[in-house]
Structure formats: C-alpha cells, structure tokens
Enzyme design. Structure first.
Site, short mmCIF file in Angstrom:
data_model
loop_
_atom_site.label_atom_id
_atom_site.label_comp_id
_atom_site.label_asym_id
_atom_site.label_seq_id
_atom_site.Cartn_x
_atom_site.Cartn_y
_atom_site.Cartn_z
N ARG A 138 0.81 -1.21 0.00
CA ARG A 138 0.00 0.00 0.00
C ARG A 138 0.85 1.28 0.00
O ARG A 138 0.51 2.26 -0.66
CB ARG A 138 -0.90 -0.03 1.24
CG ARG A 138 -2.09 0.89 1.15
CD ARG A 138 -2.81 0.87 2.47
NE ARG A 138 -3.68 -0.29 2.59
CZ ARG A 138 -4.99 -0.24 2.39
NH1 ARG A 138 -5.56 0.90 2.09
NH2 ARG A 138 -5.73 -1.30 2.52
N ASP A 148 -3.40 -0.27 -3.72
CA ASP A 148 -4.39 -0.56 -2.69
C ASP A 148 -5.18 -1.77 -3.21
O ASP A 148 -6.05 -1.64 -4.07
CB ASP A 148 -5.31 0.66 -2.50
CG ASP A 148 -6.44 0.36 -1.53
OD1 ASP A 148 -6.51 -0.79 -1.04
OD2 ASP A 148 -7.27 1.25 -1.29
N LYS A 150 0.05 -18.45 4.87
CA LYS A 150 -0.97 -18.56 5.90
C LYS A 150 -1.21 -17.20 6.58
O LYS A 150 -0.33 -16.35 6.46
CB LYS A 150 -0.57 -19.61 6.93
CG LYS A 150 0.56 -19.13 7.89
CD LYS A 150 0.91 -20.19 8.87
CE LYS A 150 0.25 -19.95 10.20
NZ LYS A 150 1.04 -19.14 11.13
N ASP A 176 3.46 -23.94 3.76
CA ASP A 176 3.63 -24.22 5.18
C ASP A 176 5.14 -24.24 5.35
O ASP A 176 5.80 -25.19 4.89
CB ASP A 176 3.03 -25.58 5.57
CG ASP A 176 3.13 -25.79 7.08
OD1 ASP A 176 4.21 -25.52 7.64
OD2 ASP A 176 2.14 -26.19 7.70
N HIS A 177 5.69 -23.20 5.96
CA HIS A 177 7.15 -23.06 5.87
C HIS A 177 7.89 -24.20 6.57
O HIS A 177 9.06 -24.43 6.32
CB HIS A 177 7.62 -21.67 6.35
CG HIS A 177 7.69 -21.52 7.84
ND1 HIS A 177 6.61 -21.18 8.60
CD2 HIS A 177 8.72 -21.64 8.70
CE1 HIS A 177 6.96 -21.10 9.87
NE2 HIS A 177 8.25 -21.38 9.96
N LYS A 201 11.76 -26.74 5.75
CA LYS A 201 12.89 -27.00 6.66
C LYS A 201 13.55 -28.31 6.28
O LYS A 201 12.88 -29.33 6.11
CB LYS A 201 12.40 -27.06 8.12
CG LYS A 201 11.94 -25.72 8.67
CD LYS A 201 11.53 -25.82 10.13
CE LYS A 201 10.76 -24.59 10.58
NZ LYS A 201 11.57 -23.54 11.16
N ASP A 207 -2.76 -21.20 15.04
CA ASP A 207 -1.48 -20.64 14.56
C ASP A 207 -0.44 -21.73 14.32
O ASP A 207 0.36 -21.62 13.40
CB ASP A 207 -0.96 -19.63 15.61
CG ASP A 207 0.29 -18.91 15.16
OD1 ASP A 207 0.35 -18.52 13.97
OD2 ASP A 207 1.22 -18.74 15.97
N HIS A 214 1.58 -26.38 10.92
CA HIS A 214 2.90 -27.00 11.09
C HIS A 214 2.85 -28.35 11.81
O HIS A 214 3.46 -29.32 11.38
CB HIS A 214 3.83 -26.06 11.87
CG HIS A 214 3.83 -24.65 11.37
ND1 HIS A 214 3.80 -24.34 10.02
CD2 HIS A 214 3.83 -23.46 12.01
CE1 HIS A 214 3.81 -23.03 9.88
NE2 HIS A 214 3.82 -22.47 11.06
#
Ligand code: BG6
Length: 484
Positions: free
Chosen positions: A47, A88, A147, A176-177, A181, A234, A239
């Site tokens: 923005r 925007d 997410k 999904d980080h 890994k 969360d 995860h």
C-alpha cells in the site's frame, strides 16, 4: 510440475514483516549462490507509496538486519532485480498500473509469472479479482499463498474458492514453511530411504509419538493477529499437523507432489475428532526465560483475553497402522526453550530374558530433532561392562547422528529458500494441497467446537515453564512423560 520457469516474481505485502525477515533475505541468499534464474525480475507491491530506489533501500536494510553478511553476496546485483509499484489491493483501480509494471519487467518466451501473496487474508479475494481484471491470471501464472488461510473450514473454503476461480490447483502453491525446513524433509529420508524403520513403524512396535513445538517468544508485536488466532490455529492447524502427517503417512510411491500429498491427506482425514478431556489449553503469565523477566500475555496484550498461547492434545489416527497409538502434540509460547522435536516411543521387548535381575531394561526410543538441534538419536539398551556378579545391568546408550557434523560442508538454508525456488520451478511437492488444508481445518474445528461446548478457557502457566500442570497430567494418566 508445471512446465514453465518463472522469470518474474510479484510480491504482495512486499514491505511487510515476512517479506523483510524471510522472503527478501531468502531471495538474496539464492541469488548470491547463483540459484535464481538469471533474468528473474522481482516486483514488490504494497500500500505505501515508494519509489524503486526507496524500496531497494528498505530491502537493503532488511538484508543487513536479517541475512548474515557471508550469505549476502553482491547485494547490488540482487537489489537491481527489484522494482516497486504501490497498490491498494482492496480496490480494482491500481491493478492495470501493476500489470504494466509486470509487463515492463519483461519475460522470455518460455518464462512465466509467480505471484506471492503475503497479505492479510481479507485481501486475498479482492487481489485475485484485481489480477483477473488486469490479465494477470493466465496459463503462465502461479499463485502462492501464505498462511493464515482462513480461521476455520468455512472461511478457508471461501479463500480456496476465490483462488480456484482464477487458478487451477496445479498452479496454486500453499506455503507451510515447516515443509521447507531441511530437517522436516529429512523425515521422509529417514522413513523411506532406510529399510530399518518401515517394518516397525506401526502400532505393533510403537507405543506412542510426541510432537513438541516449543517457543520462547511471546506476541512479538503481532497482537491483533495472534489474539484472534491462538496456538491451535497458529501452530497446530498447519505446522504440527504436517509433521504428524509426515510421521504417520503410508510410503508414497514417489517423491512427487501427487504421491506425497495423497498419502498425507489420508492421515489428516483419519484424525479422530478430539474430545475436550483429551486437550489442554493455557495462557502464560509473567515469568522469566533464560534469567530474563518477561510480562504475561494479558500485559503484552493490554487486556484480558481467553486466547490460548499453549495447547496440548492427545490425537488419534484412526487407521490400521496406528490403532491405539496416541500422538501427543504440544506447542506454546514463552516456554523454557525453543525446540521442535518428535519422539517415537517404542514398546518393551515382548519377553525379557533379564527379568528379575533388576537389570533396568527400558523400551527404545527415537528422538528426531527438527530445531534448533538437528540430531537423530536412537536410544538403545546396552550391557554395563562388568562381571555381573549381581546380575546383568543394562543402560540406555544413545546412537546419535548430529546432522550438522554429518553434513558439515552443507549450507544451512532458510526454509523459504527452498520453497521460493520450488515456486519458481513449479514443483508442488512441498506445498499444501487444498484437500489437506481442509482436512486440517476440519479437525481443528472439531476441537474448537468441543472447547465451546464445554466452556473451556485456558489455564494459566508461568512464562518459562512447560505449560499448565494439566498438560503433564494429560500424558501421566497414560503412564507417559513428556520428553524434556
Ligand atoms: C508461524 C507462526 O507460522 O510459525 C508463529 O505464526 C511462529 O507464531 C512461527 O512463531 C514459528 O516458526 P519457526 O520457523 O520459528 O519455528
């Protein structure tokens, strides 16, 4: 895998936290190692009004803060790839100008566009509409979503529908980080590249599994987001359930996107709706971590709240392989240490030849460290050396592989490096498919419904402890202790 390689990357939320902490540093590190397509142009959008050079300055500051100097390479080369267009995203107006900017970045005949949405989910739908109107959803465009993808099954389905209106599933990349890994991917290698484990990876030999994702951090300035989400949405919804799926899945036929995701989704669908009595929730109060005093959640938030910052759940995978094997999950903020690990607890030997000798026989266990330690430790029983005049003595000895030592020369990468590279190439194996996300939400919703039904509110725990005492009771009543 879709055929084209992206030669333009359009980053929504380019001035945000994720972009500064992870995305720009990951891209710069890849560039430093010569792993980005030579002509890749990165167009940032958000923005705030900014010129290209102001955006580059912001990016430089982020790299200096979040990427170690030895991984930055020639920052100038990377910064030259960046341009910026303010937008925007809640209105359609600016999208034509954005499309022009993307056009100006140029593209080769066989190149395409990858779009990364790291914005508030409320902007997903208008953004997709804007992109559609501006002609930025064609066959050579991939869409990557960060997410949170909704707050429950219904809102997640709405987001997925909105995206599906413009992109087929094979061009949608949900992050999904944890899947980026190295140690998480190593779970697949451990299970499916070794013959040792698969024959014993079931309820005949495994007694239970524990998955812990403990953090020392608190709210980290994400007040509004976190208070609406809580630990279950969360951390568990994404995860932890991905970790569980990788531990519990059947062997896929290949390391391909369809094969791997087909097997994960079967596990996620086999999760039994949890009962309130098999869950614990907590919220931290002021305490100390590593000798440092830290405030309570309510103090950080500035008001009272019923949001859980800790949860422990006894989960069940209702299928043949895992019949009767509990999966104990535990995650929380402001716990004593940052650790993500998976413990596989095996059963006792069926008959002990050392019975009655007080030998100290214990069942084997396998501890898989995801972070910060990247160790795999198999605890085995061994005979204590001696003449055994009072009978054989046994003791647990660790058979330990420290991954950083085993692969000392290998670069430790940010999870997003792998994911961004796969997005550019078009490999979906480490991205989450719609049916997985929805199966995850379905299970999470069942837990939230139980909490509502029973009026569950979080118990308090002192920051720096392992959560409320009820979390200990959850396992102790099964004769199990959390691994610490
Ligand atoms: C994010 C959560 O998805 O994962 C955060 O929103 C959490 O609350 C983070 O801190 C943990 O990630 P990592 O990679 O530090 O374990």
């Amino acid at each position: 895998m879709t055929e084209f390689k992206a030669d333009r990357l359009l980053l929504f939320g380019a001035t945000g936290d994720l972009s500064r902490r992870k995305l720009l540093p990951s891209l710069c590190a890849l560039d430093a190692d010569g792993l980005l397509p030579e002509d890749l142009a990165i167009i940032g959008t958000a923005r705030s009004e900014m010129t290209d050079s102001e955006f580059r300055n912001m990016a430089r500051a982020a790299l200096e803060e979040f990427l170690p100097a030895e991984r930055r390479g020639s920052m100038a080369q990377f910064l030259n790839r960046l341009t910026y267009q303010d937008l925007d995203a809640s209105t359609l107006e600016g999208f034509d100008a954005l499309a022009e900017r993307v056009e100006e970045a140029g593209s080769s005949e066989d190149g395409g566009l990858a779009i990364f949405l790291s914005t508030a989910p409320s902007l997903f739908e208008p953004t997709i509409k804007g992109l559609q109107k501006a002609g930025l959803t064609g066959e050579k465009v991939r869409m990557c979503l960060e997410k949170p993808l909704g707050t429950d099954l219904e809102s997640s389905a709405e987001i997925n529908d909105a995206v599906a209106a413009a992109f087929p599933e094979k061009r949608i990349f949900r992050i999904d980080h944890y899947l980026g890994k190295e140690t998480v991917q190593n779970l697949l290698a451990l299970r499916f590249a070794n013959i040792l484990f698969e024959p014993i990876w079931n309820s005949n030999v495994i007694e239970h599994v524990q998955i812990t994702v403990a953090e020392t951090v608190g709210l980290e300035g994400r007040v509004a987001f976190y208070d609406d989400a809580g630990a279950l949405r969360d951390m568990v919804q994404n995860h932890m359930l991905q970790l569980l799926a990788l531990v519990a899945m059947e062997p896929p036929t290949s390391f391909g996107a369809t094969a791997v995701r087909d097997e994960k989704v079967k596990v996620l669908r086999a999760l039994r709706p949890a009962e309130a009595s098999e869950t614990v929730t907590g919220q931290y109060r002021a305490g100390a971590i590593g000798g440092q005093a830290v405030p309570g959640y309510d103090e950080e938030l500035g008001k009272d709240s019923d949001t859980e910052t800790f949860t422990a759940i006894k989960a069940h995978v209702d299928n043949w392989r895992w019949k009767g094997v509990p999966f104990y999950l535990r995650t929380g903020k402001r716990l004593p240490e940052r650790v993500t690990e998976i413990l596989v607890q095996f059963r006792c030997v069926p008959h002990s030849i050392f019975e009655g000798m007080g030998a100290g026989l214990k069942p084997n266990k396998l501890l898989i460290g995801i972070q910060p330690e990247e160790d795999i430790t198999l605890s085995l029983m061994a005979k204590v050396p001696g003449l055994d005049e009072d009978g054989v003595r046994l003791r647990e000895v660790p058979l330990k592989i420290a991954m950083p030592d085993a692969f000392a020369e290998a670069e430790r990468r940010i999870a997003y490096e792998r994911l961004l590279l796969d997005l550019i190439k078009g490999d979906q194996t480490l991205f989450v498919r719609r049916d997985e996300v929805e199966a995850q939400w379905q299970w999470i919703d069942s837990i939230r419904a139980e909490w509502d039904k029973h009026g569950v509110t979080p118990k308090t725990y002192t920051a720096g402890s392992w959560g409320p005492t009820a979390a200990i009771a959850l396992t102790e009543r099964d004769g199990v202790s959390w691994h610490e």
